[in-house]
Design a protein around this motif. Structure first.
Motif, mmCIF file in Angstrom:
data_model
loop_
_atom_site.group_PDB
_atom_site.id
_atom_site.type_symbol
_atom_site.label_atom_id
_atom_site.label_comp_id
_atom_site.label_asym_id
_atom_site.label_seq_id
_atom_site.Cartn_x
_atom_site.Cartn_y
_atom_site.Cartn_z
ATOM 1 N N ILE A 275 26.468 26.074 -22.120
ATOM 2 C CA ILE A 275 27.856 25.804 -22.497
ATOM 3 C C ILE A 275 28.706 25.720 -21.231
ATOM 4 O O ILE A 275 28.720 26.650 -20.422
ATOM 5 N N ALA B 225 27.461 21.894 -24.989
ATOM 6 C CA ALA B 225 28.798 21.959 -25.588
ATOM 7 C C ALA B 225 29.809 22.325 -24.509
ATOM 8 O O ALA B 225 29.440 22.768 -23.423
ATOM 9 N N LYS C 10 31.066 15.979 -26.594
ATOM 10 C CA LYS C 10 30.230 17.138 -26.948
ATOM 11 C C LYS C 10 30.969 17.964 -27.990
ATOM 12 O O LYS C 10 32.189 17.910 -28.064
ATOM 13 N N PRO C 11 30.228 18.784 -28.730
ATOM 14 C CA PRO C 11 30.926 19.781 -29.548
ATOM 15 C C PRO C 11 31.796 20.616 -28.608
ATOM 16 O O PRO C 11 31.349 20.945 -27.499
ATOM 17 N N LEU D 288 29.400 26.960 -31.849
ATOM 18 C CA LEU D 288 29.392 25.729 -31.073
ATOM 19 C C LEU D 288 27.972 25.274 -30.747
ATOM 20 O O LEU D 288 27.691 24.085 -30.675
ATOM 21 N N THR D 289 27.072 26.217 -30.534
ATOM 22 C CA THR D 289 25.689 25.849 -30.188
ATOM 23 C C THR D 289 24.992 25.193 -31.371
ATOM 24 O O THR D 289 24.062 24.422 -31.188
#
Ligand code: GDP
Ligand code: MG
Length: 309
Positions: A79, A156, A184-185, A234-235
């Motif tokens: 992240i 993310a 990306k998220p 988020l992952t």
């Protein structure tokens, strides 16, 4: 007659100045060899300091990649944290890190991405601070292209803005990422939230309607927990725990959505993945506790799985 300990300390510091990594460790080892071998007192303290210096240097060497800007992936997901300077990215990394990174000690903190590992619900996740993405980064200003490259390979993004900052500061950074074609998220961390009021947070939400705003302060443990939970979502990963001999493992394994019990068995051992016949499942993917399922059974978040071999 040994060198007075104060002089030794000064000489040692001078000899270590500007040295990092293997070179620094070699110098520390040389100094240790020259140090009078007292068990107590100032020389023993110097020995302790030098010994710790070896470990600290190793930790730094693994946290900051000096020769390349690329960040070696570790953990179940990577992240990236991006945002204007001084919003508290390094502080957040440090507050969440398994290994304590001494932010100020890193000579290249402001120039290179800095990775740190954090454990979320038992799963290791890599956070990477992306420093200094400025206007023009997508045209390679200030090494922007390489920094954006790190961002491109992340799973993310956590955008960081001070809770009470002018949203325009982050908008500049977001514009460069969009210009680089990176999608990306993502979520928006409203950092240093202990300094911001609710109106400030609303202004931030209004400026970035597409992003979930998560207020976070390094001095508020509950906000750090909420932040961890948001990063986990988020992952997009699932957590599954193994059951063996009637006992459930403490450490979950992280899997991508759509994973089957075969992926779980594979994770234990490839041979098991190839040979197992069935599995038993507890959790939302099972119709009842301990349901016996076939190799292609799709697992759900928080399932417990026993491989029947
Ligand atoms: N009050 C408060 N100050 C913070 C917080 N996080 C960071 N800071 C301060 O903000 C300054 C910049 O932090 P730093 O982590 O270096 O920001 P970076 O440039 O985004 O990495 C430092 O003086 C920190 O002590 C926070 O949650 N609350
Ligand atoms: Mg920083």
């Amino acid at each position: 007659m040994p060198m007075p300990h104060r002089t030794f300390a000064q000489v040692a510091k001078r000899r270590l100045t500007g040295k990092e990594g293997r070179e620094r460790i070699r110098e520390v080892q040389a100094l240790l060899g020259e140090l009078p071998d007292y068990r107590n007192g100032p020389y023993a303290d110097l020995r302790k300091w030098l010994t710790a210096e070896i470990e600290d240097t190793r930790v730094r060497a693994s946290a900051v990649h000096r020769d390349s800007i690329a960040v070696r992936r570790e953990g179940a997901a990577q992240i990236a944290l991006v945002g204007p300077p001084n919003v508290g990215k390094s502080s957040l990394l440090q507050a969440l890190s398994e290994i304590q990174i001494k932010t100020g000690d890193y000579p290249f903190t402001t120039l290179r991405p800095v990775p740190a590992l954090t454990r979320i619900g038992g799963v290791l996740i890599q956070l990477v601070e992306i420093p200094g993405l400025i206007e023009g980064a997508s045209e390679d200003r200030a090494g922007g292209r390489a920094l954006l490259g790190v961002l491109r390979s992340a799973d993310a993004i956590v955008f960081c803005s001070r809770g009470d900052a002018d949203p325009a500061e982050l908008e500049i950074v977001v514009a460069e990422i969009v210009a680089a074609g990176i999608e990306k998220p993502a979520l928006l961390a409203a950092t240093r939230s202990d300094e911001a009021g609710p109106e400030a947070l609303q202004r931030l939400s209004a400026a970035f309607p597409d992003l979930d705003v998560v207020p976070v302060s390094i001095i508020d443990e509950a906000s750090l927990d909420a932040f961890r939970a948001a990063v986990w979502r988020l992952t997009g990963l699932l957590r599954v725990r193994l059951r063996k001999g009637g006992a459930v493992d403490d450490e979950p394994l992280a899997l991508h959505p759509g994973a089957t019990v075969t992926d779980v068995a594979d994770w234990v051992h490839h041979d098991l993945g190839a040979s197992f016949t069935a599995a038993r499942v507890w959790g939302t993917s099972a119709r009842f506790d301990g349901q016996r399922v076939g190799r292609e059974h799709v697992v759900a978040d928080n399932d417990v799985v026993e491989i029947v071999s």
